[in-house]
Design an enzyme around this catalytic site. Sequence first.
Site, PDB file in Angstrom:
ATOM      1  N   HIS A 119      -0.422   1.903  -5.320  1.00 10.89           N
ATOM      2  CA  HIS A 119      -1.736   2.224  -5.364  1.00 10.89           C
ATOM      3  C   HIS A 119      -2.419   0.976  -5.700  1.00 10.89           C
ATOM      4  O   HIS A 119      -3.673   0.555  -5.247  1.00 10.89           O
ATOM      5  CB  HIS A 119      -2.219   3.375  -5.914  1.00 10.89           C
ATOM      6  N   ASP A 126       3.429   5.659  15.386  1.00 15.00           N
ATOM      7  CA  ASP A 126       4.369   6.114  16.598  1.00 15.00           C
ATOM      8  C   ASP A 126       5.306   4.869  16.542  1.00 15.00           C
ATOM      9  O   ASP A 126       5.032   3.734  16.961  1.00 15.00           O
ATOM     10  CB  ASP A 126       3.559   6.039  17.972  1.00 15.00           C
TER      11      ASP A 126
END
Length: 437
Positions: free
Chosen positions: A150, A383
């Site tokens: 993070h 994708d």
Amino acid sequence: MKVRKENSRIIRPFYDGNADPHSTKQYIPLSVFDKVTYNTHIAVIYAYRPPIPQNAILELGLRKALSQYREWAGRLGLNDKGDSVIFLNDEGVRFVEASVDITLDQAMPFKPSPALLSLHPSLKGVEELVQVQLTRFTCGSLVVGFTAHHLVADGQATSNFLVGWGQACRGLDTIPPPLRDRTLFVPRDPPIFEFEHNGVEFMSKKLKKDNYAIEDVFGEEIVVHKIHFTVEFLAKLKSRASSSNGNNKPYSTFESLVAHLWRVITRARGLNGFETTNVRISVNGRMRLNPRVPNEYFGNLVLWAFPSAKVKDLLREPLSYATKLIHDTIAKVNNNYFKSFIDFATHKVEEEGLVPTADMNKSVLCPNLEVDSWLRFPFCDLDFGGGSPYIFMPTYFPTEGMMFLLPSFIRDGSIDAFIPLFQGNLAFFKQICYCLD
């Protein structure tokens, strides 16, 4: 579900053709927003139905994406001045290949449990800033476990990278180049400390230590409960939350749902009416700063709103009361607030010996809550060449009071909430979680 890890190795950026990679001695300094966020890895899990490209295609696509997002292939450290930086040394990311001797349907549904931890590399003691685990099922399905540090980037920036990885796997040359302009956050001269930040984004080291001592009082088991909110329920909730809003714009679905969960969880906890409770809510600075920062900015650009109330007021007043508190507090985290934070973080934090309040190592937040909203992240855009993911969800993270909100993979506008609770509060929470009173 027994996951067999077959291969674990480091992979590095791939530079097309004769492209000459930049010097591996460069570094990028951490911004004030990087330094104030959570110093930990975050993990997310994606599941795909066949057909799925071979691992080699996903690996090459990842290496190509890393050539644009070199931070992920670098390492955190200190420069010769002692400043926290990301070294762009191309030392690479962890790439794990694994398999399971069952079908995905046999493993479903993925419940928030420790079993999820086997679907991604460990989050503890990790040098690499990104890790990927590809777990193949006998039916040809694939689970991608992705972890990212993070301090390097927030959810928006990490999502951009993930979408770019998918584009590279599909042979597209449309990976948007990330924006890294840290001059966006230059403090004002003279600085203007317009708002209070000590006790909000920062605290003293002693106070942080005392908070850990208080946490030792709690010894009850924590369970993570997944709850689904339908489009119909959310519409009723939003209408109820906005009922006292007059002619003003209705409150958002997010504000209404967080207000509802704040009240329900507070009631399930059985807190003293005179106790104070707050909710930590992330606020994306890209759309708040003036001039606006493009979505392509790579790094952290998040602060927090902390709506607060007495327990007795929160539970006695209608839903609209909590929703208005949330709406108004978020609205105050505006351009002026972000710039005040930049000035304070640059000039006062080191001088006063302060540390960030953001802390993923606490196991109990009671009487407070934190909501990590992933509702705007483009999960369906990852994708690899076989279509959108069948499932996406956070890993198992049993910190009492730390909620995750995600768009349901049903893709009808409904929302899934992952809510860690004390075992003793779960039954009552289930009983009241859909009550609109």
